[in-house]
Every structure is written in C-alpha cells, then in structure tokens.
Design a protein around this motif. Structure first.
Motif, PDB file in Angstrom:
ATOM      1  N   SER A 142     102.935  -0.778  37.119  1.00 50.81           N
ATOM      2  CA  SER A 142     101.065  -0.669  36.083  1.00 50.81           C
ATOM      3  C   SER A 142     100.761   0.078  36.766  1.00 50.81           C
ATOM      4  O   SER A 142     100.555   0.054  37.815  1.00 50.81           O
ATOM      5  CB  SER A 142     100.868  -2.640  35.506  1.00 50.81           C
ATOM      6  OG  SER A 142      99.502  -1.752  34.822  1.00 50.81           O
ATOM      7  N   VAL A 143      99.806   1.009  35.698  1.00 50.66           N
ATOM      8  CA  VAL A 143      98.721   1.505  36.181  1.00 50.66           C
ATOM      9  C   VAL A 143      97.783   0.855  36.524  1.00 50.66           C
ATOM     10  O   VAL A 143      97.267   0.896  37.178  1.00 50.66           O
ATOM     11  CB  VAL A 143      98.663   2.441  35.044  1.00 50.66           C
ATOM     12  CG1 VAL A 143      99.260   3.984  34.247  1.00 50.66           C
ATOM     13  CG2 VAL A 143      97.914   1.785  33.456  1.00 50.66           C
ATOM     14  N   PHE A 202      95.180   4.286  23.615  1.00 53.60           N
ATOM     15  CA  PHE A 202      96.573   4.416  23.706  1.00 53.60           C
ATOM     16  C   PHE A 202      97.906   3.085  23.442  1.00 53.60           C
ATOM     17  O   PHE A 202      98.848   3.281  24.758  1.00 53.60           O
ATOM     18  CB  PHE A 202      96.574   5.512  25.563  1.00 53.60           C
ATOM     19  CG  PHE A 202      95.664   6.664  25.674  1.00 53.60           C
ATOM     20  CD1 PHE A 202      95.903   7.701  24.128  1.00 53.60           C
ATOM     21  CD2 PHE A 202      94.686   6.274  26.252  1.00 53.60           C
ATOM     22  CE1 PHE A 202      94.247   8.558  24.465  1.00 53.60           C
ATOM     23  CE2 PHE A 202      93.844   7.449  26.287  1.00 53.60           C
ATOM     24  CZ  PHE A 202      93.130   8.359  25.143  1.00 53.60           C
ATOM     25  N   LEU A 203      96.987   2.487  22.508  1.00 52.41           N
ATOM     26  CA  LEU A 203      98.302   1.296  22.620  1.00 52.41           C
ATOM     27  C   LEU A 203      99.641   2.454  22.249  1.00 52.41           C
ATOM     28  O   LEU A 203      99.503   2.686  21.177  1.00 52.41           O
ATOM     29  CB  LEU A 203      97.991   0.463  22.533  1.00 52.41           C
ATOM     30  CG  LEU A 203      98.592  -0.824  22.178  1.00 52.41           C
ATOM     31  CD1 LEU A 203      99.280  -1.367  23.557  1.00 52.41           C
ATOM     32  CD2 LEU A 203      97.646  -1.681  20.928  1.00 52.41           C
ATOM     33  N   LEU A 204     100.252   2.167  22.833  1.00 52.71           N
ATOM     34  CA  LEU A 204     101.697   2.090  21.932  1.00 52.71           C
ATOM     35  C   LEU A 204     102.736   0.987  22.078  1.00 52.71           C
ATOM     36  O   LEU A 204     102.771  -0.057  22.644  1.00 52.71           O
ATOM     37  CB  LEU A 204     102.563   2.696  24.007  1.00 52.71           C
ATOM     38  CG  LEU A 204     102.419   4.629  24.413  1.00 52.71           C
ATOM     39  CD1 LEU A 204     102.632   4.570  25.228  1.00 52.71           C
ATOM     40  CD2 LEU A 204     101.943   5.202  23.589  1.00 52.71           C
ATOM     41  N   ALA A 211     111.884   4.837  24.818  1.00 49.31           N
ATOM     42  CA  ALA A 211     112.050   5.937  25.314  1.00 49.31           C
ATOM     43  C   ALA A 211     112.058   6.892  26.610  1.00 49.31           C
ATOM     44  O   ALA A 211     112.739   7.940  27.047  1.00 49.31           O
ATOM     45  CB  ALA A 211     112.168   6.588  23.446  1.00 49.31           C
ATOM     46  N   ARG A 212     110.371   6.287  26.700  1.00 52.91           N
ATOM     47  CA  ARG A 212     110.112   7.417  27.324  1.00 52.91           C
ATOM     48  C   ARG A 212     110.237   6.497  29.234  1.00 52.91           C
ATOM     49  O   ARG A 212     111.253   8.052  29.961  1.00 52.91           O
ATOM     50  CB  ARG A 212     108.198   6.989  28.049  1.00 52.91           C
ATOM     51  CG  ARG A 212     107.534   8.032  26.330  1.00 52.91           C
ATOM     52  CD  ARG A 212     106.101   7.591  25.957  1.00 52.91           C
ATOM     53  NE  ARG A 212     105.466   7.399  25.101  1.00 52.91           N
ATOM     54  CZ  ARG A 212     104.021   8.574  25.663  1.00 52.91           C
ATOM     55  NH1 ARG A 212     104.152   8.956  26.252  1.00 52.91           N
ATOM     56  NH2 ARG A 212     103.970   8.771  24.160  1.00 52.91           N
ATOM     57  N   TRP A 228      99.961   9.892  29.225  1.00 58.23           N
ATOM     58  CA  TRP A 228      99.860  10.656  29.861  1.00 58.23           C
ATOM     59  C   TRP A 228      98.130  11.128  29.843  1.00 58.23           C
ATOM     60  O   TRP A 228      97.671  11.510  31.097  1.00 58.23           O
ATOM     61  CB  TRP A 228     100.521  12.210  30.209  1.00 58.23           C
ATOM     62  CG  TRP A 228      99.306  13.346  30.909  1.00 58.23           C
ATOM     63  CD1 TRP A 228      99.173  14.253  30.732  1.00 58.23           C
ATOM     64  CD2 TRP A 228      99.737  13.037  32.171  1.00 58.23           C
ATOM     65  NE1 TRP A 228      98.722  15.045  31.863  1.00 58.23           N
ATOM     66  CE2 TRP A 228      99.341  14.406  32.680  1.00 58.23           C
ATOM     67  CE3 TRP A 228     100.255  12.064  32.843  1.00 58.23           C
ATOM     68  CZ2 TRP A 228      98.800  14.514  34.416  1.00 58.23           C
ATOM     69  CZ3 TRP A 228     100.363  12.389  34.756  1.00 58.23           C
ATOM     70  CH2 TRP A 228      99.817  13.483  35.038  1.00 58.23           C
ATOM     71  N   ARG A 229      97.697  11.765  28.911  1.00 57.28           N
ATOM     72  CA  ARG A 229      96.463  11.091  28.680  1.00 57.28           C
ATOM     73  C   ARG A 229      95.588  10.030  29.879  1.00 57.28           C
ATOM     74  O   ARG A 229      94.183  10.421  30.445  1.00 57.28           O
ATOM     75  CB  ARG A 229      95.894  11.338  27.305  1.00 57.28           C
ATOM     76  CG  ARG A 229      96.448  12.615  26.765  1.00 57.28           C
ATOM     77  CD  ARG A 229      95.518  12.694  25.255  1.00 57.28           C
ATOM     78  NE  ARG A 229      95.824  11.571  24.452  1.00 57.28           N
ATOM     79  CZ  ARG A 229      95.976  11.346  23.113  1.00 57.28           C
ATOM     80  NH1 ARG A 229      94.732  11.875  22.894  1.00 57.28           N
ATOM     81  NH2 ARG A 229      96.415  10.658  21.920  1.00 57.28           N
ATOM     82  N   PHE A 230      96.050   8.516  29.101  1.00 55.54           N
ATOM     83  CA  PHE A 230      95.637   7.724  29.995  1.00 55.54           C
ATOM     84  C   PHE A 230      95.734   7.544  31.240  1.00 55.54           C
ATOM     85  O   PHE A 230      94.740   7.020  31.870  1.00 55.54           O
ATOM     86  CB  PHE A 230      96.078   6.455  29.180  1.00 55.54           C
ATOM     87  CG  PHE A 230      94.997   4.747  29.838  1.00 55.54           C
ATOM     88  CD1 PHE A 230      94.428   4.606  30.084  1.00 55.54           C
ATOM     89  CD2 PHE A 230      96.256   4.099  30.250  1.00 55.54           C
ATOM     90  CE1 PHE A 230      93.637   3.483  30.128  1.00 55.54           C
ATOM     91  CE2 PHE A 230      95.222   2.691  30.029  1.00 55.54           C
ATOM     92  CZ  PHE A 230      94.165   3.206  30.417  1.00 55.54           C
TER      93      PHE A 230
END
Length: 255
Positions: A142-143, A202-204, A211-212, A228-230
């Motif tokens: 995780s980030v 930036f919740l996905l 897919a990513r 990427w922005r996060f």
C-alpha cells in the motif's frame, strides 16, 4: 485489454475488494483463477458470479497465517490445474489504531496477516517457480507503507515491511527467471476502506484498480502504484526532512 499470458493464476485475499475484482477480470480474459480467502461462502459465491466467463474461478479456502496450509493449498492447486504462472498475494486487513487502541494484540494480528501471510505463501511459491525457472509473483502492499501516517502505526508498518521485503527479493531473484511485482494502491472502495472516517482523495473503484494492476503485470513492472497523482505527492513526501514532513502531514490530516 489483450489476453494475458497466464493460464493458471492464484489470488489470495480474493473474496472481496481488489482481489475479487482482479479474479473476475482475469477470468474474463480467459485465465483459470484459483481464489483463496478465509470465508468459504464468499469464495463460492464469487465463483458462481463468474459463471459464463471465458476462464474459470476455482475456490480454495485458506487462512494465510497458517504456513503449512499455504504449502498444502499450493500443492493441491498445482496437482489439479498445473503450475501457477502468476500468484497475487493480496490477503490483508486494515485497522486504524489511535492511542486509545494501542495494544499488542492489534499489532500482532496486523503483522501476522498482512506481512507473515505473504511470507507464508511466497516461500512455497518461490520454491516451485525457481525449480522451473519461470513464474510471476505479485505482492500487494500500500502507499500507506511509504511513510508514517496518523493512526497507521500498525497497518502502515506492516505494509512498509512488505515494501522492503519486495525490494530485497527483487534483487535476490535476478537471473532466476521469476518476475516480481509490488502493488501499491491508493484508496480503493472496499469493505476495508469503508472503515475510514475521513475523506479519501482520488478514490477508485475495485474494477479500475484491477485493470491498472493487470496492465502493470503484463508489462512486468516492478512497482504498480496508483492513482498516479496521489502517488506523486506521497513519493514527494518521502523526500522531505522530518522538520518539514511532520508539520505538513499534521496540517493535511488535521492530526
């Protein structure tokens, strides 16, 4: 998306969230996917939901904190379906820990599942993959493992351990024919992130995350981090000295 090169895939932590979305996406592309998690009912429900896809979903209930069970499950999958081309070690949990929740058992449970659960599955998998000089292994961290964040002293530490584990293992696997990827998602809408009581930037959706991940795995990228922005801002924070980092994070998170 082009058809993947993997015939047999194994995903742990596959019953919900990113793991479930990834299993369905890969089966939709024609892969046979062994799915593992502790909840047998959820696994079989997921397998039924994938009926009619190009590939199949095969349920294998498993508690990844049991090292012997991990080795046994791997042997069973390979005996029934052949060698695993891709394994995504995705099992994990999240629990925010405030100072009022500071207890040893909470840290032990997070490390046993998030970190040792990966080790328990990676050890027999790497034995099998190294024997044949082929295979692809992906580890979901995780980030949150990049730097210390408020209430993440347990969760973030377990993910930081996985990041270090993957970085070291990448070097050790050079020349073996085994590819390694590290998956570092940002915020994805799952039952785990539903526990958060703050706005998640930036919740996905899980399908977008899947897919990513598949695109990154097809390209054999080492780190698959998104959005990427996060990720850009969090990687920038890693470079800051503590005298800048701590006040900035307190201001952003209002901690």
């Amino acid at each position: 998306m082009q058809k993947p090169q993997w015939s047999v895939v194994w995903i742990t932590g596959a019953s919900k969230g990113i793991g479930a979305a990834l299993a369905l996406a890969l089966a939709g592309l024609g892969c046979g996917v062994a799915i593992s998690a502790r909840n047998s009912q959820d696994l079989h429900a997921l397998a039924r939901s994938g009926a009619g896809l190009r590939g199949e979903l095969w349920p294998y209930p498993l508690d990844v904190t049991d090292g012997a069970a991990c080795a046994t499950t791997l042997a069973q999958i390979e005996a029934e379906h052949g060698c695993i081309d891709l394994a995504v070690l995705n099992a994990g949990t999240h629990r925010p820990l405030s100072l009022d929740d500071f207890e040893i058992a909470a840290f032990e449970s997070l490390m046993q599942l998030n970190y040792m659960g990966v080790v328990n599955t990676a050890v027999p998998l790497l034995r099998s993959m190294r024997r044949r000089g082929a295979g692809q292994l992906a580890i979901t961290a995780s980030v949150a493992g990049y730097r210390g964040l408020p209430t993440a002293s347990g969760y973030g530490a377990s993910k930081a351990a996985l990041i270090n584990f993957a970085e070291a293992l990448k070097l050790d696997l050079a020349g073996t024919g085994v590819a390694l990827s590290l998956i570092n998602p940002g915020f994805v809408r799952t039952p785990l992130t539903a526990r958060n009581r703050f706005s998640m930037p930036f919740l996905l959706e899980p399908e977008d995350a899947a897919a990513r991940i598949i695109r990154g795995l097809q390209r054999r990228r080492f780190e698959i981090a998104f959005p990427w922005r996060f990720v850009f801002w969090l990687k920038l924070f890693r470079l800051l000295p503590y005298w800048l980092y701590f006040p900035l994070v307190r201001r952003i998170t209002r901690a």
